[in-house]
Design an enzyme around this catalytic site. Structure first.
Site, PDB file in Angstrom:
ATOM      1  N   LYS A 171     -15.826   7.088  -5.122  1.00  0.00           N
ATOM      2  CA  LYS A 171     -15.635   6.973  -3.677  1.00  0.00           C
ATOM      3  C   LYS A 171     -16.655   7.856  -2.934  1.00  0.00           C
ATOM      4  O   LYS A 171     -17.326   8.695  -3.548  1.00  0.00           O
ATOM      5  CB  LYS A 171     -14.196   7.363  -3.330  1.00  0.00           C
ATOM      6  CG  LYS A 171     -13.156   6.449  -3.998  1.00  0.00           C
ATOM      7  CD  LYS A 171     -11.745   6.821  -3.564  1.00  0.00           C
ATOM      8  CE  LYS A 171     -10.732   5.909  -4.243  1.00  0.00           C
ATOM      9  NZ  LYS A 171      -9.354   6.150  -3.734  1.00  0.00           N
ATOM     10  N   ASN A 220      -9.656  11.211  -3.333  1.00  0.00           N
ATOM     11  CA  ASN A 220      -9.329  11.380  -4.760  1.00  0.00           C
ATOM     12  C   ASN A 220     -10.442  10.849  -5.681  1.00  0.00           C
ATOM     13  O   ASN A 220     -10.200  10.496  -6.827  1.00  0.00           O
ATOM     14  CB  ASN A 220      -7.966  10.767  -5.084  1.00  0.00           C
ATOM     15  CG  ASN A 220      -7.929   9.275  -4.867  1.00  0.00           C
ATOM     16  OD1 ASN A 220      -8.882   8.692  -4.352  1.00  0.00           O
ATOM     17  ND2 ASN A 220      -6.848   8.640  -5.271  1.00  0.00           N
ATOM     18  N   GLU A 247     -11.260  -7.698  -8.688  1.00  0.00           N
ATOM     19  CA  GLU A 247     -12.141  -6.645  -8.149  1.00  0.00           C
ATOM     20  C   GLU A 247     -13.566  -6.788  -8.695  1.00  0.00           C
ATOM     21  O   GLU A 247     -14.540  -6.557  -7.973  1.00  0.00           O
ATOM     22  CB  GLU A 247     -11.562  -5.273  -8.486  1.00  0.00           C
ATOM     23  CG  GLU A 247     -10.248  -5.004  -7.738  1.00  0.00           C
ATOM     24  CD  GLU A 247      -9.547  -3.718  -8.177  1.00  0.00           C
ATOM     25  OE1 GLU A 247     -10.086  -2.993  -9.043  1.00  0.00           O
ATOM     26  OE2 GLU A 247      -8.457  -3.435  -7.640  1.00  0.00           O
ATOM     27  N   TYR A 266      -8.579  -3.769  -0.683  1.00  0.00           N
ATOM     28  CA  TYR A 266      -7.349  -3.022  -0.378  1.00  0.00           C
ATOM     29  C   TYR A 266      -6.303  -3.886   0.327  1.00  0.00           C
ATOM     30  O   TYR A 266      -5.399  -3.343   0.976  1.00  0.00           O
ATOM     31  CB  TYR A 266      -7.684  -1.789   0.459  1.00  0.00           C
ATOM     32  CG  TYR A 266      -8.301  -0.660  -0.363  1.00  0.00           C
ATOM     33  CD1 TYR A 266      -7.621  -0.095  -1.446  1.00  0.00           C
ATOM     34  CD2 TYR A 266      -9.565  -0.157  -0.065  1.00  0.00           C
ATOM     35  CE1 TYR A 266      -8.178   0.929  -2.208  1.00  0.00           C
ATOM     36  CE2 TYR A 266     -10.131   0.875  -0.822  1.00  0.00           C
ATOM     37  CZ  TYR A 266      -9.424   1.411  -1.886  1.00  0.00           C
ATOM     38  OH  TYR A 266      -9.976   2.424  -2.633  1.00  0.00           O
ATOM     39  N   HIS A 306     -11.615   5.267  -7.949  1.00  0.00           N
ATOM     40  CA  HIS A 306     -10.635   4.167  -8.010  1.00  0.00           C
ATOM     41  C   HIS A 306     -10.835   3.454  -9.335  1.00  0.00           C
ATOM     42  O   HIS A 306     -11.964   3.358  -9.826  1.00  0.00           O
ATOM     43  CB  HIS A 306     -10.878   3.175  -6.858  1.00  0.00           C
ATOM     44  CG  HIS A 306     -10.254   1.839  -7.120  1.00  0.00           C
ATOM     45  ND1 HIS A 306      -8.954   1.550  -6.794  1.00  0.00           N
ATOM     46  CD2 HIS A 306     -10.746   0.732  -7.746  1.00  0.00           C
ATOM     47  CE1 HIS A 306      -8.661   0.323  -7.188  1.00  0.00           C
ATOM     48  NE2 HIS A 306      -9.738  -0.214  -7.765  1.00  0.00           N
TER      49      HIS A 306
HETATM   50  P1  CMP Z   1      -6.790   4.147  -4.972  1.00  0.00           P
HETATM   51  O1  CMP Z   1      -6.451   4.231  -6.411  1.00  0.00           O
HETATM   52  O2  CMP Z   1      -8.171   3.784  -4.601  1.00  0.00           O
HETATM   53  O3  CMP Z   1      -5.823   3.103  -4.277  1.00  0.00           O
HETATM   54  C1  CMP Z   1      -5.392   3.197  -2.970  1.00  0.00           C
HETATM   55  C2  CMP Z   1      -5.802   4.473  -2.326  1.00  0.00           C
HETATM   56  O4  CMP Z   1      -5.080   4.811  -1.156  1.00  0.00           O
HETATM   57  C3  CMP Z   1      -5.527   5.630  -3.281  1.00  0.00           C
HETATM   58  O5  CMP Z   1      -6.450   5.571  -4.333  1.00  0.00           O
HETATM   59  C4  CMP Z   1      -5.641   6.802  -2.342  1.00  0.00           C
HETATM   60  O6  CMP Z   1      -6.988   7.169  -2.102  1.00  0.00           O
HETATM   61  C5  CMP Z   1      -5.085   6.210  -1.073  1.00  0.00           C
HETATM   62  N1  CMP Z   1      -3.705   6.623  -0.847  1.00  0.00           N
HETATM   63  C6  CMP Z   1      -2.636   6.346  -1.585  1.00  0.00           C
HETATM   64  N2  CMP Z   1      -1.521   6.874  -1.038  1.00  0.00           N
HETATM   65  C7  CMP Z   1      -1.925   7.493   0.081  1.00  0.00           C
HETATM   66  C8  CMP Z   1      -1.249   8.216   1.089  1.00  0.00           C
HETATM   67  N3  CMP Z   1       0.086   8.377   1.055  1.00  0.00           N
HETATM   68  N4  CMP Z   1      -1.965   8.728   2.091  1.00  0.00           N
HETATM   69  C9  CMP Z   1      -3.311   8.537   2.135  1.00  0.00           C
HETATM   70  N5  CMP Z   1      -4.007   7.840   1.205  1.00  0.00           N
HETATM   71  C10 CMP Z   1      -3.313   7.332   0.192  1.00  0.00           C
END
Ligand code: CMP
Length: 151
Positions: free
Chosen positions: A9, A112, A126, A49, A115
């Site tokens: 990311k 984070n 994807e 998403y 993905h």
């Molecule tokens: P990812 O695995 O890319 O899939 C969805 C993303 O949404 C997740 O990683 C996080 O980066 C984000 N995400 C999930 N839960 C939350 C939350 N409660 N608040 C903000 N971002 C979130």
């Protein structure tokens, strides 16, 4: 063999973690089957998403994911979808155990770093989205030293 879609990311790219993330997959014995750096078009992020469309964080997630370049990686191996998810660790870096990518490098739930596809069906969707030109099939010679006859 399965192929999973991984994204480094914008936070991972900005923090200079692309090489170390790639190394986790290579060190594990997985194969890189596709690799590109791009600023994701909004339409790609909306499709990627779509499952989170109704979630309160959807808008900020799309804004964040479009705020800078991401690195898209096609990662191939036996059970690659679940093996890659294990290497990433849980969503929130504060809860992710050491030894995982998020556990070693992250402190946030939304920033984070990475993905990865959560099912083989989503991986197929994807990969079609991020690698419409297809991925790279090649003889990865080291694999005879990675897998025994059982897998
Ligand atoms: P990812 O695995 O890319 O899939 C969805 C993303 O949404 C997740 O990683 C996080 O980066 C984000 N995400 C999930 N839960 C939350 C939350 N409660 N608040 C903000 N971002 C979130």
């Amino acid at each position: 063999m399965e192929t999973s879609l991984v994204l480094v990311k914008p936070d991972g790219v900005q923090r200079g973690l692309v090489g170390r993330v790639l190394s986790r997959f290579e060190d594990k014995g997985l194969s890189i089957a596709g690799l590109k750096l791009l600023v994701a078009p909004k339409a790609t992020l909306e499709k990627h998403y779509a499952v989170h469309r109704e979630r309160p964080f959807y808008g900020s997630l799309l804004q964040f994911m479009g705020s800078g370049p991401v690195v898209a990686i096609a990662v191939r191996g036996v059970n690659a979808v679940s093996v890659v998810r294990t290497l990433l660790g849980p969503t929130n870096g504060q809860e992710a155990p050491g030894g995982t990518i998020r556990g070693d490098f992250g402190m946030s739930r939304s920033f984070n770093l990475v993905h990865a596809s959560d099912s083989t069906d989503n991986a197929a969707m994807e990969l079609g989205l991020w690698f419409p030109e297809g991925t790279c099939d090649y003889q990865h010679d080291v694999l005879r030293w990675v897998y025994d006859d059982e897998a």
